[in-house]
Design an enzyme around this catalytic site. Structure first.
Site, PDB file in Angstrom:
ATOM      1  N   LEU A  57     -34.101   8.860   5.983  1.00 41.33           N
ATOM      2  CA  LEU A  57     -32.905   8.921   5.150  1.00 41.33           C
ATOM      3  C   LEU A  57     -32.060   7.694   5.470  1.00 41.33           C
ATOM      4  O   LEU A  57     -32.068   7.198   6.598  1.00 41.33           O
ATOM      5  CB  LEU A  57     -32.077  10.183   5.447  1.00 41.33           C
ATOM      6  CG  LEU A  57     -32.674  11.545   5.087  1.00 41.33           C
ATOM      7  CD1 LEU A  57     -31.742  12.651   5.568  1.00 41.33           C
ATOM      8  CD2 LEU A  57     -32.903  11.664   3.589  1.00 41.33           C
ATOM      9  N   ASP A  58     -31.321   7.203   4.476  1.00 38.71           N
ATOM     10  CA  ASP A  58     -30.390   6.114   4.738  1.00 38.71           C
ATOM     11  C   ASP A  58     -29.374   6.547   5.785  1.00 38.71           C
ATOM     12  O   ASP A  58     -29.054   7.734   5.914  1.00 38.71           O
ATOM     13  CB  ASP A  58     -29.643   5.724   3.460  1.00 38.71           C
ATOM     14  CG  ASP A  58     -30.532   5.055   2.430  1.00 38.71           C
ATOM     15  OD1 ASP A  58     -31.652   4.650   2.791  1.00 38.71           O
ATOM     16  OD2 ASP A  58     -30.099   4.953   1.260  1.00 38.71           O
ATOM     17  N   ARG A  59     -28.829   5.583   6.503  1.00 37.45           N
ATOM     18  CA  ARG A  59     -27.850   5.875   7.554  1.00 37.45           C
ATOM     19  C   ARG A  59     -26.697   6.755   7.036  1.00 37.45           C
ATOM     20  O   ARG A  59     -26.277   7.709   7.691  1.00 37.45           O
ATOM     21  CB  ARG A  59     -27.272   4.566   8.101  1.00 37.45           C
ATOM     22  CG  ARG A  59     -26.221   4.760   9.195  1.00 37.45           C
ATOM     23  CD  ARG A  59     -25.415   3.479   9.390  1.00 37.45           C
ATOM     24  NE  ARG A  59     -26.253   2.400   9.895  1.00 37.45           N
ATOM     25  CZ  ARG A  59     -26.382   2.106  11.187  1.00 37.45           C
ATOM     26  NH1 ARG A  59     -25.736   2.802  12.101  1.00 37.45           N
ATOM     27  NH2 ARG A  59     -27.150   1.108  11.558  1.00 37.45           N
ATOM     28  N   THR A 104     -26.575   8.669   4.365  1.00 36.16           N
ATOM     29  CA  THR A 104     -26.977   9.869   3.634  1.00 36.16           C
ATOM     30  C   THR A 104     -27.145  11.015   4.626  1.00 36.16           C
ATOM     31  O   THR A 104     -27.819  10.871   5.643  1.00 36.16           O
ATOM     32  CB  THR A 104     -28.296   9.637   2.877  1.00 36.16           C
ATOM     33  OG1 THR A 104     -28.137   8.550   1.966  1.00 36.16           O
ATOM     34  CG2 THR A 104     -28.696  10.882   2.097  1.00 36.16           C
ATOM     35  N   ARG A 151     -29.548   5.473  -5.232  1.00 34.81           N
ATOM     36  CA  ARG A 151     -28.316   4.705  -5.374  1.00 34.81           C
ATOM     37  C   ARG A 151     -28.494   3.600  -6.421  1.00 34.81           C
ATOM     38  O   ARG A 151     -27.602   3.348  -7.248  1.00 34.81           O
ATOM     39  CB  ARG A 151     -27.924   4.122  -4.016  1.00 34.81           C
ATOM     40  CG  ARG A 151     -27.630   5.194  -2.986  1.00 34.81           C
ATOM     41  CD  ARG A 151     -27.715   4.692  -1.553  1.00 34.81           C
ATOM     42  NE  ARG A 151     -26.628   3.768  -1.231  1.00 34.81           N
ATOM     43  CZ  ARG A 151     -26.502   3.176  -0.051  1.00 34.81           C
ATOM     44  NH1 ARG A 151     -27.398   3.378   0.897  1.00 34.81           N
ATOM     45  NH2 ARG A 151     -25.484   2.358   0.176  1.00 34.81           N
TER      46      ARG A 151
END
Length: 338
Positions: free
Chosen positions: A149-151, A153, A255
């Protein structure tokens, strides 16, 4: 200094990419077979030329095609902790890691990753999920990351306990068999859907300035990307609460797709614009990995949901959304195109 006993096979192998693995990233292909390898280890082997694809150098993020020949250098064996060795994490870190657990059995751990915590480390990142996995032990006892997961998110992050469980879970993600549902608050009022975006994306920039932009599918470096979307609720025409389902796993895919649709996710400093930034105000990124459903590596179904993060609760409170407005699965019957 922490000391480990490690062994390494000196054999160089050539393995071939399976048909079901067509399109998988090189680094994920390696970690699917050798879950104990770190992201940094795979990067070093690729950048030093030890890994080659069809005889040529390859980057960790390169996509593989079915039938490609991959030169595999000697792979270090999983490390084992030296008896009597002190733990690498403090008691506070161990307690924190275990406080994130949503579900755990003998094969799987599901964490509720908070926004702001990176999944893996880097030159300027010392606190991350990968480091915290030492809370469960080292060597074969250490859980393995099977997706990311993105930082910024928040939400469900799955781990495999042991090489076999990790391999099965990672394989499910690689074959796109995992049903992932994200919740997001976006600017404006998109169509209620369910609908799809299949806009190809291409990476540009480097490191912290890296961004995904729309691209022609035939453009060099362009990657196919597919996202299903459905609007759950609206705050007049100002903002909408949406369910998003990525059928592919490109960097920043959700995004970038919402930005391209003209409805950027609120609180997004990288893909937002002047209007969305003004509407966001103090809100942080409004993107949350709400639910994952896939086959459990031991049999049956694994379904995990993550409660709203503090960041998403702030967004819901600001726009007047309520969790009970959501359907169990807004994408029931929706299938990917490819």
């Amino acid at each position: 200094m922490t000391a480990y006993k490690a062994a390494m096979s000196r054999e160089v192998k050539t393995l071939y990419v399976a048909e079901a693995e067509d399109g998988i990233r090189l680094d994920r292909w390696f970690r699917r077979r050798w879950p104990h390898l770190s992201h940094v280890q795979v990067q070093k082997m690729a950048r030093s030329g030890q890994i080659r694809v069809d005889g040529s150098r390859a980057k960790p993020e390169d996509r593989l095609t079915a039938g490609a020949a991959v030169r595999v250098p000697p792979i270090p064996d999983p490390v084992e902790k030296t008896p009597g060795e002190r733990p690498t994490l403090s008691d506070r870190d161990v307690a924190y890691a275990r406080s994130l657990v949503l579900f755990e059995d003998d094969m799987v751990i599901a964490l509720n990753k908070p926004a702001g915590l990176a999944v893996q480390g880097g030159t300027k990142t010392t606190k991350h999920v990968d480091r915290l996995l030492s809370a469960w032990g080292e060597g074969l006892e250490r859980p393995r990351l099977v997706h990311r997961l993105d930082r910024d998110t928040s939400g469900v992050l799955l781990l495999g306990k042991g090489p076999e469980a990790a391999k099965r879970l990672a394989g499910a993600f690689a074959r796109r068999q995992a049903k992932k549902t994200y919740w997001a608050i976006v600017m404006g009022a998109p169509s209620r859907g369910p609908g799809r975006s299949d806009l190809a994306l291409k990476k540009s920039g480097i490191n912290d300035f890296e961004i995904m932009r729309p691209a022609d599918p035939k453009e060099h470096g362009a990657e196919p990307a597919e996202t299903a979307f459905a609007t759950i609720s609206r705050a007049a025409h100002r903002a909408s609460w949406m369910a998003l389902r990525p059928f592919t796993g490109r960097t920043h895919q959700l995004r970038a797709h919402m930005k391209a649709m003209g409805h950027p996710i609120l609180g997004d400093p990288k893909y937002g614009d002047e209007a969305s930034n003004e509407l966001s105000g103090p809100l942080k990124l409004q993107l949350h990995a709400r639910r994952i459903e896939l086959d459990h590596p031991g049999g049956g179904k694994l379904i995990v949901e993550a409660p709203l993060s503090p960041e998403m609760k702030a967004g819901f409170a600001h726009f007047g959304f309520s969790e009970d407005e959501a359907e169990q699965d807004p994408f029931a019957g929706v299938k990917r195109i490819r």
